[in-house]
Design a protein around this motif. Structure first.
Motif, PDB file in Angstrom:
ATOM      1  N   HIS A 199     -17.575 -31.236  -9.066  1.00  0.00           N
ATOM      2  CA  HIS A 199     -17.903 -30.297  -7.891  1.00  0.00           C
ATOM      3  C   HIS A 199     -17.045 -29.132  -7.650  1.00  0.00           C
ATOM      4  O   HIS A 199     -17.461 -28.345  -6.834  1.00  0.00           O
ATOM      5  N   HIS A 200     -15.905 -28.949  -8.261  1.00  0.00           N
ATOM      6  CA  HIS A 200     -15.200 -27.975  -8.046  1.00  0.00           C
ATOM      7  C   HIS A 200     -15.483 -26.440  -8.240  1.00  0.00           C
ATOM      8  O   HIS A 200     -15.244 -25.425  -7.819  1.00  0.00           O
ATOM      9  N   GLY A 201     -16.178 -26.419  -9.602  1.00  0.00           N
ATOM     10  CA  GLY A 201     -16.559 -25.204 -10.254  1.00  0.00           C
ATOM     11  C   GLY A 201     -17.928 -24.871  -9.402  1.00  0.00           C
ATOM     12  O   GLY A 201     -17.571 -23.671  -8.633  1.00  0.00           O
ATOM     13  N   PRO A 202     -18.891 -25.506  -8.711  1.00  0.00           N
ATOM     14  CA  PRO A 202     -19.799 -24.963  -7.707  1.00  0.00           C
ATOM     15  C   PRO A 202     -19.164 -24.624  -6.398  1.00  0.00           C
ATOM     16  O   PRO A 202     -19.696 -23.619  -5.757  1.00  0.00           O
ATOM     17  N   ASP A 203     -18.118 -25.344  -6.002  1.00  0.00           N
ATOM     18  CA  ASP A 203     -17.566 -24.865  -4.976  1.00  0.00           C
ATOM     19  C   ASP A 203     -16.760 -23.463  -4.992  1.00  0.00           C
ATOM     20  O   ASP A 203     -16.791 -22.641  -4.273  1.00  0.00           O
ATOM     21  N   VAL A 204     -16.248 -23.172  -6.089  1.00  0.00           N
ATOM     22  CA  VAL A 204     -15.600 -21.938  -6.582  1.00  0.00           C
ATOM     23  C   VAL A 204     -16.874 -20.691  -6.328  1.00  0.00           C
ATOM     24  O   VAL A 204     -16.854 -19.588  -5.968  1.00  0.00           O
ATOM     25  N   GLN A 205     -18.063 -21.353  -6.866  1.00  0.00           N
ATOM     26  CA  GLN A 205     -19.162 -20.409  -6.848  1.00  0.00           C
ATOM     27  C   GLN A 205     -19.723 -19.939  -5.462  1.00  0.00           C
ATOM     28  O   GLN A 205     -20.229 -19.032  -5.290  1.00  0.00           O
ATOM     29  N   THR A 206     -19.162 -20.790  -4.320  1.00  0.00           N
ATOM     30  CA  THR A 206     -19.537 -20.380  -2.946  1.00  0.00           C
ATOM     31  C   THR A 206     -18.682 -19.112  -2.694  1.00  0.00           C
ATOM     32  O   THR A 206     -19.115 -18.453  -1.651  1.00  0.00           O
ATOM     33  N   ILE A 207     -17.745 -18.635  -3.317  1.00  0.00           N
ATOM     34  CA  ILE A 207     -16.851 -17.666  -3.250  1.00  0.00           C
ATOM     35  C   ILE A 207     -17.224 -16.500  -4.371  1.00  0.00           C
ATOM     36  O   ILE A 207     -17.595 -15.450  -4.042  1.00  0.00           O
ATOM     37  N   PHE A 208     -17.406 -16.909  -5.641  1.00  0.00           N
ATOM     38  CA  PHE A 208     -17.746 -15.999  -6.474  1.00  0.00           C
ATOM     39  C   PHE A 208     -19.383 -16.493  -7.107  1.00  0.00           C
ATOM     40  O   PHE A 208     -19.143 -17.364  -8.187  1.00  0.00           O
ATOM     41  N   PRO A 209     -20.271 -15.952  -6.649  1.00  0.00           N
ATOM     42  CA  PRO A 209     -21.723 -16.648  -6.934  1.00  0.00           C
ATOM     43  C   PRO A 209     -22.025 -16.467  -8.326  1.00  0.00           C
ATOM     44  O   PRO A 209     -22.791 -17.322  -8.944  1.00  0.00           O
ATOM     45  N   ASP A 210     -21.562 -15.490  -9.197  1.00  0.00           N
ATOM     46  CA  ASP A 210     -22.043 -15.172 -10.456  1.00  0.00           C
ATOM     47  C   ASP A 210     -20.883 -15.485 -11.527  1.00  0.00           C
ATOM     48  O   ASP A 210     -21.137 -15.383 -12.598  1.00  0.00           O
ATOM     49  N   LEU A 211     -20.023 -16.422 -11.090  1.00  0.00           N
ATOM     50  CA  LEU A 211     -18.812 -16.539 -12.052  1.00  0.00           C
ATOM     51  C   LEU A 211     -19.296 -17.769 -12.824  1.00  0.00           C
ATOM     52  O   LEU A 211     -19.901 -18.868 -12.411  1.00  0.00           O
ATOM     53  N   ALA A 212     -18.812 -17.705 -14.197  1.00  0.00           N
ATOM     54  CA  ALA A 212     -19.370 -19.075 -15.097  1.00  0.00           C
ATOM     55  C   ALA A 212     -17.993 -19.823 -15.059  1.00  0.00           C
ATOM     56  O   ALA A 212     -17.046 -19.397 -15.589  1.00  0.00           O
ATOM     57  N   ILE A 213     -18.237 -21.037 -14.481  1.00  0.00           N
ATOM     58  CA  ILE A 213     -17.139 -21.839 -14.447  1.00  0.00           C
ATOM     59  C   ILE A 213     -17.252 -23.433 -14.479  1.00  0.00           C
ATOM     60  O   ILE A 213     -18.503 -23.902 -13.977  1.00  0.00           O
ATOM     61  N   ASP A 214     -16.866 -24.215 -15.423  1.00  0.00           N
ATOM     62  CA  ASP A 214     -16.733 -25.357 -15.785  1.00  0.00           C
ATOM     63  C   ASP A 214     -15.535 -26.297 -15.377  1.00  0.00           C
ATOM     64  O   ASP A 214     -14.352 -25.881 -15.722  1.00  0.00           O
ATOM     65  N   THR A 215     -15.458 -26.983 -14.310  1.00  0.00           N
ATOM     66  CA  THR A 215     -14.075 -27.906 -13.970  1.00  0.00           C
ATOM     67  C   THR A 215     -14.422 -29.220 -14.310  1.00  0.00           C
ATOM     68  O   THR A 215     -15.444 -29.996 -14.463  1.00  0.00           O
ATOM     69  N   LEU A 216     -13.196 -29.872 -14.698  1.00  0.00           N
ATOM     70  CA  LEU A 216     -13.083 -31.256 -15.013  1.00  0.00           C
ATOM     71  C   LEU A 216     -11.830 -31.784 -13.987  1.00  0.00           C
ATOM     72  O   LEU A 216     -10.744 -31.094 -14.181  1.00  0.00           O
ATOM     73  N   GLY A 217     -12.133 -32.985 -13.147  1.00  0.00           N
ATOM     74  CA  GLY A 217     -11.281 -33.363 -12.361  1.00  0.00           C
ATOM     75  C   GLY A 217     -10.730 -34.842 -12.855  1.00  0.00           C
ATOM     76  O   GLY A 217     -11.254 -35.755 -13.471  1.00  0.00           O
ATOM     77  N   LEU A 218      -9.338 -34.938 -12.572  1.00  0.00           N
ATOM     78  CA  LEU A 218      -8.792 -36.218 -12.659  1.00  0.00           C
ATOM     79  C   LEU A 218      -7.673 -36.687 -11.580  1.00  0.00           C
ATOM     80  O   LEU A 218      -7.553 -35.763 -10.682  1.00  0.00           O
ATOM     81  N   LYS A 219      -7.578 -37.871 -11.381  1.00  0.00           N
ATOM     82  CA  LYS A 219      -6.562 -38.144 -10.367  1.00  0.00           C
ATOM     83  C   LYS A 219      -5.524 -38.974 -11.032  1.00  0.00           C
ATOM     84  O   LYS A 219      -5.735 -39.972 -11.739  1.00  0.00           O
ATOM     85  N   VAL A 220      -4.245 -38.878 -10.553  1.00  0.00           N
ATOM     86  CA  VAL A 220      -2.971 -39.530 -11.156  1.00  0.00           C
ATOM     87  C   VAL A 220      -2.057 -39.971  -9.947  1.00  0.00           C
ATOM     88  O   VAL A 220      -2.399 -39.495  -8.560  1.00  0.00           O
ATOM     89  N   PRO A 221      -1.158 -40.725 -10.184  1.00  0.00           N
ATOM     90  CA  PRO A 221      -0.271 -41.281  -9.225  1.00  0.00           C
ATOM     91  C   PRO A 221       0.775 -40.352  -8.826  1.00  0.00           C
ATOM     92  O   PRO A 221       2.136 -40.669  -9.387  1.00  0.00           O
TER      93      PRO A 221
END
Ligand code: NAD
Ligand code: NAD
Ligand code: NAD
Ligand code: NAD
Lengths: 337, 337, 337, 337
Positions: free
Chosen positions: A193-215
């Motif tokens: 969901h981070h990519g679409p969130d960036v698009q709330t600021i840059f509506p036309d940006l092509a962006i794919d994000t991948l998330g991980l969680k670590v200790p």
């Protein structure tokens, strides 16, 4: 003087309150909290008028010998702008409270984008918040990405952003968060969901994000790829990023290998709470291979949104334009390392 | 004014330097370092004269554009007292340097007890260091145990101390330290060396210690049992510990569950680097079962020895007695939470 | 042949099921589960009849293409003894189910002691469970402590046990458990509930326990002090513990420093899931100072109660006495390293 | 029967030894070790002839009561193929030993690519190793990437691979490895050496890799982007990867969120040591956005190279072609989950 109230006095709220106090053109009229823990005691010691966020729990403050200035409604009434820094989803519940008192409000990244008139990043879209009633300061990760995207987009044009976000499992004091010994694709679906969130600021940006969680608890770390439209060299990109006021390009000679040394560097520099308001970009990581720019940046989840909240207050109140506000905020906080 | 030099400007050394600067009766004549990393740059920004600890590496500072005030020998010559805060074992190598210049020196807990005239804890044996040439400020864990033993011994008499030290694996910036996901009996033999180390301060104390190492960086945690000679209640012991200036009894209502929240509490309070100079004892843990007192305390390994170093400077220089020194140190630092 | 059913097929339940299958005198009539996750699929592959624990969720198994043998009620009806290995508190809810079918039931350490007729440890009080309807196999930590107390009490008499339990934060697959970077006194009050739990097995034992939680997943580690009544030497105690069938005294020459190497040792030895059913006591840690015995032991939370459950089945069914049952269980599992 | 010797009996070596024993066409003539730790004892219990790797330390095995079969030179003489699984850099030192005895040797990923005639991955370039004297089985990460690249390259053609490798800090028993609470860009420069390492298998592949290190021990996790030349859908790619014998596409319904549950799944399935020889790819992560394929895969650093070593033995000895060897290896080990 702008009268500012803060509702929700935790990780983000207490930092925003301190930052407001540091501004020459703002006054903190109070903070609202639900429970009398160590942070409540500190608010009172700091001389911040403390309001009960939930009427029924007000007596708990009595029991802990903590004086209340009143109920949150009174705070909202008194404030020119409210900053809501309650946990994800509570901001939405509080919206009607701000509307009843006709007080414009800022929300944090844990709220949905469609709760508000506009999402906000000072460097990228300050003007969009002018006169808005409900504004969302985007999350720590989105703020970190937006600060990177803005100058690259202006200077080169961006074909596509691909970013892997290696996220901290919890904040340092969140002892109930895991994982203890794992690397979790999170979310397991791609793109996150981070990519679409960036698009709330840059509506036309092509962006794919991948998330991980670590200790780890100290900072998020982003592994960034930006396919640029124009020709660029690593040195040029580095200079561009060094010229921005909220990106700190870590010099090689400091010999900083991760978030531990970064935080120690900030603490040694006297930063309050060791906060790192800037994107921290490893200088030696900035690389260009063909059209592909790569770099690593560390994002201090607890504090990078703090200067953005301060700017958003001025944007909403229309008391300054982007450049003026950013400069005032930076000077008052002591941005720059 | 006492002229103080610090040799070894890392975790302990930089904190001692700052603490010396804060004292009304001391002057920091300089600090010595081996490499020009982020801490060296900060020393210069702080206005601390920076000396090269190793002549051959002096040019590296040039390369990093960091101005040197000279070589460590000059610093030792200029200082009334040297504080050696180099890594374990290096202090012993430096002893002859201090002797050549007739400069009394303090060493840290990583050095052997028999390197020095006396080991030191301000609360317990300040006077023993009067006029000594070589004094060892005991380690973070031994300091933490000594501060607990001193008042209990005075008030009740101690039959035996049994302590399990659950130690942090490394400091926050020590990224090469483990373990990542383990609990290590360390040392595997019992009793550990910590008990005998406490006996350098309390020669007649019966004490058995057990050590472990775990994947945490913020603080050590001690699980303490003291078999007392006299009758005691938990409330009395709590009052006794609350009356000490370097033991902080954590009130229940702060709702602090571990080192993460403790450090956040210290950072919120504006403590430099979030340092916790005091033993942090959980109030609700103080319990008495028959003759057995139990409690948990957290020890901030990076900073609890700092006020002790400051006091040891005065003890060696014979410029104050224990009470005067402790009070001056505490006032200058802002002890008390 | 004893017909055994297992309700709750998670960490404990799946191990008990496998252990039952390995016994010469028992038959696994089935296991009951609530959700069709990876463990459910494995149960079916193992040929274990799988029952739905919650009727309403039975269709989810269909959706995941997992065949059900029926509902848990049928399993209870068919079994001579049920082993309930559901999460803490659910066992209590299931009690009436077992009563309705007149099937004696075993519960795990997460249930309250007063839910049952007797708490159980094979080495210490096997006979107490004879013919009981409701028996609680004590928790992993209490099992570990009981196996240590029993021979020491018999051989020397115990004046007092003082134990610090450094507990793992979560099991390896529990990714939502913390802490990530902290050492938590847990509970913060002393003594912890573990002491009274040991007293459900040894009612007259003087024991004070202190609990902590750390960011590790593999095993708990106990720092043990036992004040003995009689004279003892470390060598004698070592021999005594080596002579017990469920305490493994780790030889020094194996060079095992923690739970990571212990688990690797078990995996190399071909133990199913790398399980360590025995208390793992560091040989070099066994020490006697005056009347005080000290040692470190690691406890594999996921598996040390498994042989105890197997024995409790025979105890309840009165098909063997303690020695016979323990020997059968040990032989069938392959106890001993 | 191929006579195989293993030099270096640690994490990789002991697994290769067991895997060799499982093959129908191979015989393990012995293993060589430097020290008599727990792994040495187990080798003997397994009936593996144990040779001293370093003559001077041979007596230490005597002291630990471990019988030696001889010195490593004898093992090399006896073997048709040697597998060197000593620590990084030691393999290079051992090269002359193997040459002296004219015994072809396999090395592991810790050695430099130019030490050998060819680097090796069974799926990608089996035939290149035919008759070679010195072959390097590429590292765990490179093996994981190669298994992914091979089918995608064949099916679609690859424009570029961009991969972020979130690497475990140390293996579960490596208690001296960190970091404890950090996310380290490692190396800090981009691209990392992993890309060029993949190019030892696919010389013409465009690939940029970024490495990080985190506090986890179980598996590496790769965040993968592949810009494909041809059109692809997520479903097609999924099918393609499911059809490969050493990539395991994790089905959603197993509800596996990270390496902890993956390892538990493998342990439940009875896998020796819980080993996951396959790339473990989250099914729901496989996504296609335009030409960009994305996915997450977890790589079990301790075991994914084991089947590759087995195949490389046959490749070097020229006793089977790729398909035959892979099938034999897979059948003997029990590949497939
Ligand atoms: N911590 C981060 O890393 C981070 C970073 C960026 C944005 N955010 C966002 O900021 C917001 C706040 O997060 P946080 O980390 O500061 O949370 P937090 O839990 O640290 O603080 C929230 C505070 O709000 C209080 N609160 C709870 N209910 C309330 C109510 N009904 N009214 C008033 N106060 C209430 C809590 O007691 C607490 O003091 C969330 O939207 C979050 O997504 C958090
Ligand atoms: N960190 C702790 O938790 C802690 C707590 C109490 C006591 N101590 C003791 O304090 C001493 C210092 O430990 P630290 O943690 O501050 O170490 P550190 O590594 O953080 O700092 C040591 C500093 O000494 C410098 N140095 C190395 N060789 C030197 C030399 N020959 N001359 C001058 N400087 C040199 C290093 O560059 C570094 O800046 C040790 O004896 C240690 O046992 C440490
Ligand atoms: N894991 C440990 O370290 C450990 C050690 C000793 C004792 N115990 C005790 O064993 C018991 C089980 O713990 P666990 O770790 O195996 O838990 P777990 O969560 O791993 O397994 C519990 C299983 O019960 C199932 N379940 C949940 N509700 C159910 C219901 N109503 N009916 C049937 N099944 C249901 C769950 O789906 C899960 O499969 C608890 O009392 C716990 O305190 C756990
Ligand atoms: N562990 C991993 O994650 C992993 C994954 C893939 C490849 N590798 C590679 O495999 C190789 C071995 O790594 P490992 O993890 O198995 O190491 P390890 O340390 O677990 O095992 C190495 C073994 O070699 C022994 N040894 C040391 N010096 C020796 C000598 N001179 N002669 C014979 N034996 C000697 C050691 O005692 C030890 O038993 C390295 O090249 C490494 O880069 C490791």
């Amino acid at each position: 003087m702008l009268s500012v109230g803060v509702n929700g006095y935790g990780t983000i709220g207490k930092r925003v309150a301190d930052a407001v106090v540091a501004q020459p053109d703002m006054e903190l009229v109070g903070v609202a909290k639900t429970r009398p823990n160590y942070e409540a005691g500190r608010a009172v010691k700091n001389g911040y008028p403390l309001y009960a966020a939930i009427e029924e729990r007000a007596e708990k403050f009595d029991a802990a010998d903590i004086d209340l200035a009143g109920l949150v409604e009174e705070l909202v009434e008194e404030a020119d702008v409210m900053v809501d820094a309650t946990p994800s989803g509570i901001g939405a519940e509080n919206k009607s409270l701000y509307e009843e008192h006709d007080t414009p409000a800022l929300y944090q990244g844990g709220e949905d984008a469609d709760l508000v008139d506009t999402s906000f990043n000072a460097r990228a879209n300050f003007a969009d918040a002018a006169g808005a009633d409900h504004v969302r300061v985007v999350s720590c990760n989105t703020t970190g990405l937006s600060r990177l995207v803005a100058p690259l987009e202006e200077e080169y044009g961006i074909e596509k952003v691909r970013a892997t976000l290696v996220r901290r499992g919890g904040d340092p004091a969140q002892t109930d968060r895991g994982p203890i010994n794992d690397i979790l694709p999170n979310p397991r679906t791609i793109p996150s969901h981070h990519g679409p969130d960036v698009q709330t600021i840059f509506p036309d940006l092509a962006i794919d994000t991948l998330g991980l969680k670590v200790p780890a608890t100290l900072m998020h770390t982003h592994s960034i790829n930006v396919s640029l439209n124009g020709d660029a060299t690593a040195d040029e990109v580095r200079e561009l990023l060094e010229s921005q006021s909220r990106t700190f390009v870590i010099p090689e000679h400091l010999d900083i290998d991760g978030a531990g040394k970064l935080k120690e560097f900030a603490l040694d520099a006297g930063r309050p709470r060791g906060d790192l308001w800037e994107n921290c970009i490893w200088g030696e990581s900035i690389s260009v291979e063909g059209d592909d720019l790569y770099l690593f940046q560390a994002i201090h989840q607890e504090s990078d949104v703090v200067p953005e909240n301060v700017d958003a207050i001025r944007a909403v109140a229309e008391t300054a334009d982007a450049d003026e506000s950013i400069e005032t905020t930076n000077d008052a906080l002591g941005m720059g390392l």
